[in-house]
Every structure is written in structure tokens, then in C-alpha cells.
Scaffold this motif. Sequence first.
Motif, PDB file in Angstrom:
ATOM      1  N   MET A   1       1.029  -1.314   0.013  1.00  0.00           N
ATOM      2  CA  MET A   1       0.095   0.070   0.081  1.00  0.00           C
ATOM      3  C   MET A   1       0.694   1.262   0.021  1.00  0.00           C
ATOM      4  SD  MET A   1      -3.303   0.858   2.502  1.00  0.00           S
ATOM      5  CE  MET A   1      -2.205   1.261   3.945  1.00  0.00           C
ATOM      6  N   LEU A   2       0.526   2.351  -0.810  1.00  0.00           N
ATOM      7  CA  LEU A   2       1.224   3.341  -1.025  1.00  0.00           C
ATOM      8  C   LEU A   2       0.999   4.269   0.360  1.00  0.00           C
ATOM      9  CD1 LEU A   2       0.381   4.488  -4.453  1.00  0.00           C
ATOM     10  CD2 LEU A   2       2.315   3.238  -3.885  1.00  0.00           C
ATOM     11  N   ASP A   3       1.861   5.123   0.754  1.00  0.00           N
ATOM     12  CA  ASP A   3       1.945   6.093   1.783  1.00  0.00           C
ATOM     13  C   ASP A   3       0.462   7.114   1.450  1.00  0.00           C
ATOM     14  OD1 ASP A   3       2.035   8.070   3.728  1.00  0.00           O
ATOM     15  OD2 ASP A   3       4.254   8.275   3.424  1.00  0.00           O
ATOM     16  N   PRO A   4      -0.121   7.041   2.507  1.00  0.00           N
ATOM     17  CA  PRO A   4      -1.518   7.880   2.236  1.00  0.00           C
ATOM     18  C   PRO A   4      -1.311   9.282   2.075  1.00  0.00           C
ATOM     19  CG  PRO A   4      -1.469   7.118   4.432  1.00  0.00           C
ATOM     20  CD  PRO A   4      -0.272   6.327   3.706  1.00  0.00           C
ATOM     21  N   PHE A   5      -0.108   9.828   2.465  1.00  0.00           N
ATOM     22  CA  PHE A   5       0.079  11.114   2.639  1.00  0.00           C
ATOM     23  C   PHE A   5       1.033  11.746   1.295  1.00  0.00           C
ATOM     24  CE2 PHE A   5      -0.543  10.255   7.158  1.00  0.00           C
ATOM     25  CZ  PHE A   5      -1.510  11.290   7.277  1.00  0.00           C
ATOM     26  N   PRO A   6       0.951  12.754   0.939  1.00  0.00           N
ATOM     27  CA  PRO A   6       1.631  13.301  -0.325  1.00  0.00           C
ATOM     28  C   PRO A   6       3.246  13.141   0.056  1.00  0.00           C
ATOM     29  CG  PRO A   6       0.707  15.063   0.623  1.00  0.00           C
ATOM     30  CD  PRO A   6       0.022  13.991   1.191  1.00  0.00           C
ATOM     31  N   PRO A   7       3.874  13.057  -1.226  1.00  0.00           N
ATOM     32  CA  PRO A   7       5.405  13.067  -0.776  1.00  0.00           C
ATOM     33  C   PRO A   7       6.103  14.451  -0.312  1.00  0.00           C
ATOM     34  CG  PRO A   7       4.880  13.348  -3.231  1.00  0.00           C
ATOM     35  CD  PRO A   7       3.605  13.119  -2.367  1.00  0.00           C
ATOM     36  N   THR A  27      14.930   5.236   1.992  1.00  0.00           N
ATOM     37  CA  THR A  27      13.564   5.533   2.100  1.00  0.00           C
ATOM     38  C   THR A  27      13.229   6.686   2.989  1.00  0.00           C
ATOM     39  OG1 THR A  27      13.010   3.935   3.916  1.00  0.00           O
ATOM     40  CG2 THR A  27      13.162   2.995   1.745  1.00  0.00           C
ATOM     41  N   LEU A  28      14.217   6.926   3.816  1.00  0.00           N
ATOM     42  CA  LEU A  28      13.937   8.300   4.581  1.00  0.00           C
ATOM     43  C   LEU A  28      13.660   9.443   3.817  1.00  0.00           C
ATOM     44  CD1 LEU A  28      13.923   9.806   7.430  1.00  0.00           C
ATOM     45  CD2 LEU A  28      16.427   9.926   6.980  1.00  0.00           C
ATOM     46  N   THR A  29      13.904   9.474   2.667  1.00  0.00           N
ATOM     47  CA  THR A  29      13.886  10.639   1.746  1.00  0.00           C
ATOM     48  C   THR A  29      12.374  10.968   1.587  1.00  0.00           C
ATOM     49  OG1 THR A  29      15.840  10.309   0.430  1.00  0.00           O
ATOM     50  CG2 THR A  29      14.482  11.751  -0.697  1.00  0.00           C
ATOM     51  N   ASP A  30      11.738   9.778   1.352  1.00  0.00           N
ATOM     52  CA  ASP A  30      10.359   9.772   1.307  1.00  0.00           C
ATOM     53  C   ASP A  30       9.398  10.192   2.385  1.00  0.00           C
ATOM     54  OD1 ASP A  30      10.493   9.506  -1.643  1.00  0.00           O
ATOM     55  OD2 ASP A  30      10.212   7.277  -1.352  1.00  0.00           O
ATOM     56  N   HIS A  31      10.039  10.008   3.529  1.00  0.00           N
ATOM     57  CA  HIS A  31       9.244  10.259   4.639  1.00  0.00           C
ATOM     58  C   HIS A  31       9.798  11.267   5.766  1.00  0.00           C
ATOM     59  CE1 HIS A  31       6.948   6.608   3.877  1.00  0.00           C
ATOM     60  NE2 HIS A  31       8.135   5.995   3.531  1.00  0.00           N
ATOM     61  N   ILE A  32      10.954  12.078   5.371  1.00  0.00           N
ATOM     62  CA  ILE A  32      11.265  13.026   6.173  1.00  0.00           C
ATOM     63  C   ILE A  32      10.417  14.089   6.604  1.00  0.00           C
ATOM     64  CG2 ILE A  32      12.094  14.415   4.270  1.00  0.00           C
ATOM     65  CD1 ILE A  32      14.102  13.961   7.395  1.00  0.00           C
ATOM     66  N   VAL A 108      11.808  -8.981   4.759  1.00  0.00           N
ATOM     67  CA  VAL A 108      13.052  -8.496   5.347  1.00  0.00           C
ATOM     68  C   VAL A 108      13.487  -7.423   4.404  1.00  0.00           C
ATOM     69  CG1 VAL A 108      15.662  -8.938   5.788  1.00  0.00           C
ATOM     70  CG2 VAL A 108      13.787 -10.675   6.288  1.00  0.00           C
ATOM     71  N   PHE A 109      13.572  -7.409   3.190  1.00  0.00           N
ATOM     72  CA  PHE A 109      13.903  -6.470   2.231  1.00  0.00           C
ATOM     73  C   PHE A 109      13.105  -5.752   1.315  1.00  0.00           C
ATOM     74  CE2 PHE A 109      16.702 -10.309   2.198  1.00  0.00           C
ATOM     75  CZ  PHE A 109      18.192  -9.476   2.517  1.00  0.00           C
ATOM     76  N   ALA A 110      11.646  -5.944   1.508  1.00  0.00           N
ATOM     77  CA  ALA A 110      10.735  -5.301   0.584  1.00  0.00           C
ATOM     78  C   ALA A 110      10.171  -3.986   1.339  1.00  0.00           C
ATOM     79  CB  ALA A 110       9.521  -6.055   0.236  1.00  0.00           C
ATOM     80  N   TYR A 111       9.596  -2.979   0.762  1.00  0.00           N
ATOM     81  CA  TYR A 111       9.150  -1.811   1.251  1.00  0.00           C
ATOM     82  C   TYR A 111       7.921  -1.446   0.625  1.00  0.00           C
ATOM     83  CZ  TYR A 111       8.600   3.260   1.032  1.00  0.00           C
ATOM     84  OH  TYR A 111       8.228   4.668   1.147  1.00  0.00           O
ATOM     85  N   THR A 112       6.911  -0.915   1.609  1.00  0.00           N
ATOM     86  CA  THR A 112       5.792  -0.275   1.306  1.00  0.00           C
ATOM     87  C   THR A 112       5.728   1.041   2.070  1.00  0.00           C
ATOM     88  OG1 THR A 112       4.210  -0.989   3.234  1.00  0.00           O
ATOM     89  CG2 THR A 112       4.584  -2.611   1.281  1.00  0.00           C
ATOM     90  N   GLY A 113       5.155   2.139   1.211  1.00  0.00           N
ATOM     91  CA  GLY A 113       4.984   3.325   1.750  1.00  0.00           C
ATOM     92  C   GLY A 113       4.357   3.470   3.076  1.00  0.00           C
ATOM     93  N   ALA A 114       3.278   2.625   3.340  1.00  0.00           N
ATOM     94  CA  ALA A 114       2.413   2.707   4.610  1.00  0.00           C
ATOM     95  C   ALA A 114       3.161   2.313   5.662  1.00  0.00           C
ATOM     96  CB  ALA A 114       1.158   1.702   4.291  1.00  0.00           C
ATOM     97  N   CYS A 115       4.111   1.253   5.561  1.00  0.00           N
ATOM     98  CA  CYS A 115       4.790   0.640   6.621  1.00  0.00           C
ATOM     99  C   CYS A 115       6.043   1.809   6.860  1.00  0.00           C
ATOM    100  CB  CYS A 115       5.652  -0.709   6.231  1.00  0.00           C
ATOM    101  SG  CYS A 115       4.275  -2.114   6.477  1.00  0.00           S
ATOM    102  N   GLY A 116       6.245   2.300   5.924  1.00  0.00           N
ATOM    103  CA  GLY A 116       7.405   3.561   5.852  1.00  0.00           C
ATOM    104  C   GLY A 116       6.888   4.642   6.856  1.00  0.00           C
TER     105      GLY A 116
END
Length: 409
Positions: A1-7, A27-32, A108-116
Motif C-alpha cells: 500500500m502506498l503512503d496515504p500522505f503526499p510526498p 527510504t527516509l527521503t520519502d518520509h522526512i 526482510v527486504f521489501a518496502y511499502t509506503g504505508a509501513c514507512g
Amino acid sequence: MLDPFPPPPEWLRSFAEPYAIRFNSPTLTDHIHEVIAAFVFYLLIHAVLSPCLSPILFKSYNKLTPRTKLNWDIHVVSFIQSIVINAAALWVMYFDEERSSMTSGERVFAYTGACGLIQALAVGYFVYDLIVSIVHVRMFGIGMLFHAVSALWVFSLGFRPFLNYFAPTFILYELSSPFLNIHWFLDKVNMTGSRAQWYNGMALLFSFFACRLFWGTWQSVVVYGDMWNALQHTWAAAAAPLSEPASVNANVFYPARDGSLCVNEACARANAEMTRFKGYTAGGVPTWLVVTYVGSNLILNFLNFFWFSKMVETVLKRFRTPAESAATGEKKGKNEPISAEKAAQLKEDIVRDVVLEAASKLEQEETAIMQGDLSSLREHVSSSVDSGLGEELRKRRADLVAKVPLPGA
């Protein structure tokens, strides 16, 4: 799931990206912006909202000492943070379909924006916690500072990405924190031993056992197995007879993550996002990172079982006390039969006292560990429970037993 908030805005992304890459946290760049927003939110609660609203809502706030007022404001932040992040974690776990479909390697390795997002909210809080611990280190001690540094370190690892899947999983440890904070607040507003504190104590003990012992232990076993599989992929790739180490991606990501099986654009984007940072994890997971994470997790689980063992010891101790009081009463010649109504009242008071003292013990032990008072690990449970709340409840129960006639020999 994508991050619900805008970048984040482009200027902030450009500013943060070099540092994120340098510290191997792409991935911190997308969530700073979410980290900053969470930090500012909790700082405003601590510095503005709690000092302004607490005296209005709770008259006893004005009677507190400066140190206790500071502790009150910190507990308000902790209370709100635990509610916000638990609600967000449960929402992600329920609605993030891509997360639910992850394989062992992807966990272990994957990424989703919602978990971020969950990681960003946690890191924002622990940055606040770190600053408070540094500013007030003389008041709270070096132990609370180390706790803040350790928590910030562990959750920052998710920005590699590393165990991004487990961000909402282990945040659920905090499900018991709202009840722990309420227990502390009730003591400060002169509601020690009240029925409200009793009900809250039962919720605290149940949530602690359910989320920290049952859920936490089960998920720890899962994450250990996933990390062991990831280490095997890493070692196999490093031992490959090539001039350069092979990528682990072929053994990690499900082939359909390219979005070929999706029926809409949202699904395709969400699946593609899972492999977006695979270039940073192609070399696998460092052994030191797994050892660090497992060590931290084992220490936390040990503390959870230690605290629970102290609560059980408290329960057993308090159930033995009425029997001792009854024996004393017999020696004094109280030989009239006990009424059913008084017996029920005595039983209810015993159960209430047990719950309250066990909850109080948990709050004392966890606070002592956070503030670096490791002597509690060596002390017997009665050394702290028999003072304060425990002493008050024990006297009240002893008085009740003395008033109730006991059967003669």
C-alpha cells in the motif's frame, strides 16, 4: 500500500537525500516530512497543549512539583503517541494487501509506503524523546537517554529498508502503553485504589500479556526465521564464484511484483513500490545488523517476561496474605461464622487489590528500567510493592479481615 500522505516538497527531498544515502537509509527521503511533522506535533503537545490544558482539566495539576509536572507532560505525549501510532499500525496491517502477501524474503527486504509511515511516526517520537532525555538528563538519568538512543536506532534501521514489514507488527507492543499512562495519571489525581484504576489495571494486565508476551514472542520467532533465511541468501550470494557478489533479489522478490498480475494502476504502483529500493539491498543483509537486531529483541523480550514474572509474584503474594490474616484472626478467638455478603465483599477487595498492585508493580518496574535503575532487577518484589499504593491497600484489606468474623475451630 502506498503512503496515504503526499510526498515531501522537492526542496526538502533534495536537502535530505544526500544524508539519507550517506547513512544507507534511502527510504527516509520519502518520509522526512512525516518525521519532522511527528516531532513538531509531539513537541507542541509537551510544551504548549499539556501545560495549558492540564490545569483546566485537572485541578490537581497545579499542586504538582515542577519535576512531576514535567513528568506529567511527558506522559501526556506518550499517551497520545501510543494511541495515534497503534491506530495507524492496525489500519496498515488490515488494509495493506501488498504487505499481507509478502514472502519470507520480502518481509526482510521489501518496502511499502504505508509501513514507512509507521516508521516515520515512531522515529519522530523517539527524536522528541531523545531531546527530552538530553535536556533533562540530570533529572531522569543516563538510563532514559540510552533507552531513547536505542529505540531511535532500532526504528531507523527500517529506512535501509530492513524489516519494513515488521514496523506495525512490533509497534503493537505499545498497546499496553495507554493503560500504563492512565494508571500513572490516576495516582497523580488522587484516584489511587479507585474502581476506575482497578478497571484500567485489568485492561493493562490483559493488554500487556496479549501484545507483549503472546503476540511479541510469536512475531519474534517469525522475524528470527525470516532473518535466518535472509542471511543464508546473503552468504550464498557472497560465496558465488563471480568477480562481484551476486544479487539476492532473484531469491527474494516474487516474480509478479512487476505488476503484471494487477488489474488497475493502483495495484501496479503498489507492487512496483515493493521492489523500488532493491538496488540498495541487492548485497543482502549484513550479519552485524541481524546480530544487533536479535540482541535488542531478546533483551526487550527478557524485560517483558521479567516484568510479567514480578506481576505473577505479586498476585501469589497477595493471595497468600488473606490466609495469614485469617490465621491471625483465629488465634484471637474470632469464632463467629462469616456471612456470605461479607465473604463476597472480602473476595472482591482481594481481587481488586491484586489487580491494582500488579499494575502498580508493572509501572514501577518499567519506569525504573527506562531511567536506568537496574537495582530493581535484583530486588524482591515486596521491596517496592509494599510501599506507597501496596501499603495502603494492604492495610485496608487487613482492617477488613479483622472486622469480618471467622469460623472457630
